[in-house]
Design an enzyme around this catalytic site. Structure first.
Site, PDB file in Angstrom:
ATOM      1  N   ASP A  87      -2.545 -11.762   9.074  1.00 60.65           N
ATOM      2  CA  ASP A  87      -2.535 -12.294   7.862  1.00 60.65           C
ATOM      3  C   ASP A  87      -1.218 -13.304   7.979  1.00 60.65           C
ATOM      4  O   ASP A  87      -1.141 -14.014   6.751  1.00 60.65           O
ATOM      5  CB  ASP A  87      -2.329 -10.998   6.688  1.00 60.65           C
ATOM      6  CG  ASP A  87      -1.176 -10.175   7.118  1.00 60.65           C
ATOM      7  OD1 ASP A  87      -0.673  -9.889   8.184  1.00 60.65           O
ATOM      8  OD2 ASP A  87      -1.309  -9.095   6.077  1.00 60.65           O
TER       9      ASP A  87
ATOM     10  N   LYS B 122      -1.212   1.493   7.439  1.00 58.59           N
ATOM     11  CA  LYS B 122      -1.079   1.369   6.317  1.00 58.59           C
ATOM     12  C   LYS B 122      -2.111   2.568   5.824  1.00 58.59           C
ATOM     13  O   LYS B 122      -1.794   3.606   6.126  1.00 58.59           O
ATOM     14  CB  LYS B 122      -1.302  -0.017   5.516  1.00 58.59           C
ATOM     15  CG  LYS B 122      -0.392  -1.081   5.826  1.00 58.59           C
ATOM     16  CD  LYS B 122      -0.726  -2.334   5.612  1.00 58.59           C
ATOM     17  CE  LYS B 122      -1.884  -3.208   6.938  1.00 58.59           C
ATOM     18  NZ  LYS B 122      -1.851  -4.609   6.928  1.00 58.59           N
TER      19      LYS B 122
HETATM   20  C1  BGC Z   1       0.417  -4.722  10.432  1.00 53.53           C
HETATM   21  C2  BGC Z   1       0.599  -6.071  10.745  1.00 53.53           C
HETATM   22  C3  BGC Z   1       0.339  -6.782   9.316  1.00 53.53           C
HETATM   23  C4  BGC Z   1       0.948  -6.421   8.317  1.00 53.53           C
HETATM   24  C5  BGC Z   1       0.978  -6.955   6.799  1.00 53.53           C
HETATM   25  C6  BGC Z   1       1.148  -4.256   9.184  1.00 53.53           C
HETATM   26  O1  BGC Z   1       0.969  -2.949   9.159  1.00 53.53           O
HETATM   27  O2  BGC Z   1       0.564  -3.931  11.638  1.00 53.53           O
HETATM   28  O3  BGC Z   1      -0.298  -6.425  11.738  1.00 53.53           O
HETATM   29  O4  BGC Z   1       0.451  -8.206   9.561  1.00 53.53           O
HETATM   30  O5  BGC Z   1       1.127  -4.986   7.970  1.00 53.53           O
HETATM   31  O6  BGC Z   1      -0.137  -6.808   6.523  1.00 53.53           O
END
Ligand code: BGC
Length: 464
Positions: free
Chosen positions: A211, A173
């Site tokens: 999460d 992200k």
């Molecule tokens: C992460 C996950 C997370 C998801 C939602 C992804 O980029 O790798 O671990 O659960 O985002 O936040």
């Protein structure tokens, strides 16, 4: 998905030649029945590999498919005060859950991270967490001699070794800290608390969860049939209740029951090319200019952090094809990553025949003065089709999980701004799921702030 030419807004385009060009430009937004079938098959194959006891086979899958080591869902007899920490987006949260015989009173506060913290040493992020915990403890006037149990929602791909121990694999992200991979988030947190000279109340960091696990736990607090926690926010992932016999990686002797909570960590699904059959040019372009090109293929096809940019890329294509904005556009249209998922959800809020929200987005992007009536319709249709494709992709993967769970009634708790604010995501997901799992009575429901609340609930469940 119906043919693009069937969409009402496309049918209103007067020139047949323009209609044809528009349909050609948008064709790859169609997620066909065949794509759905093929994706379900490939997902199942990748699960099998991820689940295998053979290391070479496991390497064939980009799914993490991790055991969460959380022993149970919320039972309803938990007591005490617990803290949940929620790190996964720029909006870091601290949550206090006060439980009396299973009844929860929850207080949530937000502590935003700055761009410098997101791109500097990871220690800056953890110092921010420790400092925010102290602010929270002071503001909420929390006092305790005994350590308060803390659950830590850390939502990045990690390898989970036990309830508390996990190793970060990569940031995703908006996070691009200069270090972190290879380190244990709970240790980084405890070190940050130590650097501060401790907190004004003692804490016991008990668990690191994702999460999705938090959302599943919070979902199970609200609805006993909840067996999937789904995140549709900046990123995406799911956690679900699997039959122990289907989870080969865990020695059954280590299991506490015949069910196991699995963190799918499905964002990287497709990184090995197994989804190339349905990836379109828009997804490829978004990926090419993203923070970590070539990774998190699945997440990038619908995650909130990427949808705004995808929308922009689609509109640029139409503009360059000479069928939108008189082939010209604006600097704002040509600026990568300027469009956020907020622009997508705003456009989607217009009902058929209205354009107020779309016009507000076009104004922000300096496109309002050049947009014709047909342009407005086309922007809305492009947004609709892109969103529908995104929701169908999520529903396809969910159908596979529902087949694994194989219960007559299953609720799916969902947290995340994309699901919360997109007015049609729920409808599109429901429509496809009804076709894919006709014998399961399912319910999709919002678990607002579930990811952080669930962390505190994990601490509660594990303490009881
Ligand atoms: C992460 C996950 C997370 C998801 C939602 C992804 O980029 O790798 O671990 O659960 O985002 O936040």
């Amino acid at each position: 998905m119906e043919p693009i030419s069937n969409r009402p807004g496309i049918q209103k385009i007067k020139s047949a030649d323009k209609r044809k060009k528009v349909c050609e430009a948008l064709e790859s937004l169609r997620f066909t029945e065949n794509d759905v079938k093929q994706m379900m098959k490939v997902f199942e194959e990748q699960i099998d590999y991820a689940n295998s006891l053979n290391e070479e086979d496991r390497k064939k899958s980009d799914l993490f498919w991790e055991c969460t080591y959380v022993s149970d869902l919320v039972k309803g007899n938990e007591n005490g005060r617990y803290l949940g920490l929620d790190l996964g987006s720029t909006n870091f949260r601290v949550v206090l859950v006060d439980l009396k015989d299973g009844e929860a009173k929850t207080t949530t506060k937000y502590y935003n991270l700055t761009d410098d913290q997101l791109s500097g040493p990871a220690e800056l992020v953890f110092d921010h967490i420790a400092a925010s915990m102290e602010v929270f403890i002071t503001e909420e006037k929390i006092q305790s001699q005994k350590p308060i149990g803390v659950g830590f929602t850390f939502s990045f791909p990690t390898v989970q070794k036990s309830l508390k121990k996990s190793i970060l694999v990569t940031w995703t992200k908006r996070f691009k800290c200069t270090n972190g991979p290879g380190l244990d988030p709970c240790i980084l947190l405890e070190e940050a608390i130590e650097r501060k000279g401790g907190l004004s109340v003692p804490v016991n960091v008990m668990a690191r969860i994702s999460d999705t696990t938090g959302t599943l736990m919070a979902g199970s607090y609200y609805d006993k049939k909840c067996a999937i926690g789904l995140i549709l926010g900046s990123g995406s992932n799911a956690c679900y209740v699997e039959h122990l016999k289907n989870f080969k990686k865990l020695d059954p002797k280590e299991a506490k029951s015949d069910k196991i909570l699995v963190n799918c960590e499905w964002g990287a699904f497709g990184d090995n090319g197994c989804l190339d059959f349905c990836r379109n040019e828009f997804e490829r372009e978004v990926d090419q200019y993203s923070n970590f090109p070539g990774s998190y293929t699945f997440e990038k096809s619908f995650g909130g952090f990427y949808l705004g940019e995808m929308f922009r890329v689609v509109l640029v294509k139409l503009t360059k094809a000479g069928v939108l904005f008189d082939g010209k556009g604006s600097d704002e249209l040509m600026t990568r990553w300027l469009w956020k998922s907020r622009q997508v959800t705003t456009v989607e809020k217009d009902n058929p025949g209205s354009s107020e929200n779309t016009m507000s987005v076009l104004k922000q992007m300096k496109l309002d003065t050049i947009a014709t009536e047909e342009d407005v319709l086309l922007v809305q249709e492009a947004c609709y089709l892109m969103s529908q494709r995104a929701a169908y992709i999520v529903a396809t993967a969910l159908a596979v999980l529902l087949n694994h769970i194989n219960e007559p009634e299953v609720s799916i708790g969902i947290d995340g701004s994309l699901y919360e604010h997109h007015p049609r995501f729920h409808h599109h997901m429901t429509t496809l799921l009804q076709k894919l799992v006709p014998s399961t009575k399912f319910r999709l429901f919002l678990v607002k702030d579930g990811s952080g609340q669930g962390a505190a609930l994990v601490a509660a469940v594990e303490s009881s």
